[in-house]
Design a protein around this motif. Structure first.
Motif, mmCIF file in Angstrom:
data_model
loop_
_atom_site.group_PDB
_atom_site.id
_atom_site.type_symbol
_atom_site.label_atom_id
_atom_site.label_comp_id
_atom_site.label_asym_id
_atom_site.label_seq_id
_atom_site.Cartn_x
_atom_site.Cartn_y
_atom_site.Cartn_z
ATOM 1 N N ARG A 113 6.989 1.563 4.565
ATOM 2 C CA ARG A 113 6.835 1.306 3.193
ATOM 3 C C ARG A 113 5.756 0.265 2.805
ATOM 4 N N PRO A 114 4.819 0.464 1.669
ATOM 5 C CA PRO A 114 3.924 -0.264 1.578
ATOM 6 C C PRO A 114 4.316 -1.687 0.675
ATOM 7 N N SER A 115 3.761 -2.921 1.095
ATOM 8 C CA SER A 115 4.145 -3.961 0.509
ATOM 9 C C SER A 115 2.946 -4.741 0.550
ATOM 10 N N LYS A 116 3.191 -5.847 -0.474
ATOM 11 C CA LYS A 116 1.960 -6.745 -1.095
ATOM 12 C C LYS A 116 1.421 -7.534 0.324
ATOM 13 N N GLY A 117 2.311 -8.580 0.974
ATOM 14 C CA GLY A 117 2.122 -9.128 2.008
ATOM 15 C C GLY A 117 1.441 -10.546 1.820
ATOM 16 N N ASP A 118 2.191 -11.374 1.344
ATOM 17 C CA ASP A 118 1.446 -12.701 1.014
ATOM 18 C C ASP A 118 2.204 -13.902 1.691
ATOM 19 N N GLY A 119 2.907 -13.508 3.058
ATOM 20 C CA GLY A 119 3.265 -14.240 3.917
ATOM 21 C C GLY A 119 4.743 -14.885 3.524
ATOM 22 N N ARG A 120 5.204 -14.423 2.604
ATOM 23 C CA ARG A 120 6.712 -15.107 2.179
ATOM 24 C C ARG A 120 7.695 -15.078 3.243
ATOM 25 N N LEU A 121 8.489 -16.278 3.128
ATOM 26 C CA LEU A 121 9.692 -16.239 3.874
ATOM 27 C C LEU A 121 11.001 -16.383 3.311
ATOM 28 N N VAL A 122 12.112 -15.783 3.629
ATOM 29 C CA VAL A 122 13.168 -15.828 2.931
ATOM 30 C C VAL A 122 14.513 -16.284 3.907
ATOM 31 N N ARG A 123 15.377 -16.800 3.127
ATOM 32 C CA ARG A 123 16.515 -17.235 4.091
ATOM 33 C C ARG A 123 17.725 -16.248 4.267
#
Length: 367
Positions: A116-126
């Motif tokens: 799936r296409p994604s924006k990809g800005d380096g985010r992390l989630v818990r």
């Protein structure tokens, strides 16, 4: 809370090893779905799955080139490299699982989630998981922190290359100190879209990462990758619509030739079957063990190819399609006491590695 920012060369190597693991994790799922299709049916789906599987091997090789370029050591035979299926992959706040299953609507929808296409800005989630759960896309230093998407994961890697190389250049050095002889180029690659090239500097590293991302997702403005080939997501989307994309089409609206998909024309394999589900001592159990041994041998050959023997890739990659006989021996046969389901490959490679290590230790004692 750990940051997604890569600030040391050791961290970059950890991320690149995880990238290899992530790229490989799709292969067992794609190959099982491919060989679960009954002969003579779904020729369009067979072609799409074969093309994507070969290109996933390209992505795995690119990740190895990136790791080798900075002096790392690719090891596909390391315990834990092959996940226990089903395994979680990053996909927004909830994640999703990739499993070993038959070809069908559920499998194709899962494959579309992978690509799936994604924006990809380096985010992390818990995120929290039960002990023993197989999860990919974790932060190397924190089991609870996970990348929001595969695109975010690769964005962190790209930023890491830029930061570390700029830091090294400021000292008159470079992070690209790996042995050039370990780089895999197109002369050693079996086939597929995209050129496999050596990674030797920041420009080639960024180009390699872009190739992986656009070949899977397309570009931000197109359903095609930078080489003009339809990206993996939209290849699979064609199966959902029963229609091919052609130049000028918008996402989710293919207008090319139509084709039929028989969603029931695959063997009814049990999803995520394990050796423990197969009666020990039976021919079916032996067949499952034989497949795992063959796959372990395949991973060892790929590891040697990535560690200075690139010519081995010419014979190793075609082995993916030699697995057909071993897999069909499983998927065509009923699994006892399984409500009409058939067997499937289990991809329990760590058990094979442990058994081989134990045998080698015993032989050493005897000697």
């Amino acid at each position: 809370m750990p940051s997604s920012k890569i600030t040391t060369l050791s961290e970059l190597k950890d991320y690149l090893y995880l990238a290899m693991q992530l790229e490989h994790a799709t292969l067992p799922a794609y190959l099982t779905a491919l060989y679960s299709i009954k002969p003579g049916t779904n020729t369009d789906a067979v072609h799409i799955l074969r093309v994507v599987a070969v290109e996933e091997m390209l992505h795995l090789s690119i990740a190895a080139n990136l790791l080798n370029a900075v002096g790392g050591t690719p090891d596909l035979a390391h315990p834990g490299f092959v996940p226990s299926y089903p395994t979680y992959l990053p996909d927004g706040e909830t994640d999703f699982t990739v499993g070993i299953m038959r070809f069908g609507k559920e499998a194709v929808e899962t494959f579309k989630k992978i690509e799936r296409p994604s924006k990809g800005d380096g985010r992390l989630v818990r995120r929290s998981y039960a002990p023993g759960t197989s999860v990919l896309g974790r932060h190397p230093k924190s089991d609870e922190m996970h990348f929001y998407s595969i695109g975010d994961f690769y964005k962190a890697i790209e930023d890491g290359f830029e930061f570390l190389e700029a830091e090294a250049q400021g000292l008159g050095k470079t992070i690209f100190t790996g042995d050039p002889k370990r780089q895999i180029t197109s002369e050693y690659y079996y086939s597929g879209g995209g050129q496999l090239f050596a990674v030797s500097d920041l420009e080639s590293a960024k180009r390699a990462i872009t190739l992986v991302m656009t070949q899977g997702e397309g570009t931000p403005t197109s359903i095609y990758d930078n080489d003009g080939e339809l990206s993996h997501f939209y290849r699979f989307d064609q199966l959902t619509h029963g229609r091919y994309y052609q130049k000028g089409d918008e996402p989710h609206h293919p207008t090319g030739p139509t084709f039929s998909v028989d969603w029931e024309a695959s063997y009814p394999v049990k999803a995520n079957v394990k050796l423990a589900d197969i009666p020990a001592g039976t021919e079916l159990y032996d067949a499952a063990q034989s497949f795992n041994q063959a796959y372990a041998k395949f991973l060892k050959a790929i590891t040697r190819a990535f560690n200075g023997k690139p010519e081995l890739l010419l014979t190793a990659v075609p082995l993916m399609f030699d697995f057909r006989n071993l897999i069909t021996e499983l998927v065509r046969n009923p699994l006892p006491d399984s409500a009409g389901h058939n067997a499937a490959p289990t991809f329990e490679i760590d058990a094979v590695t442990a058994a081989e290590a134990l045998t080698a230790a015993r032989q050493e004692v005897v000697a």
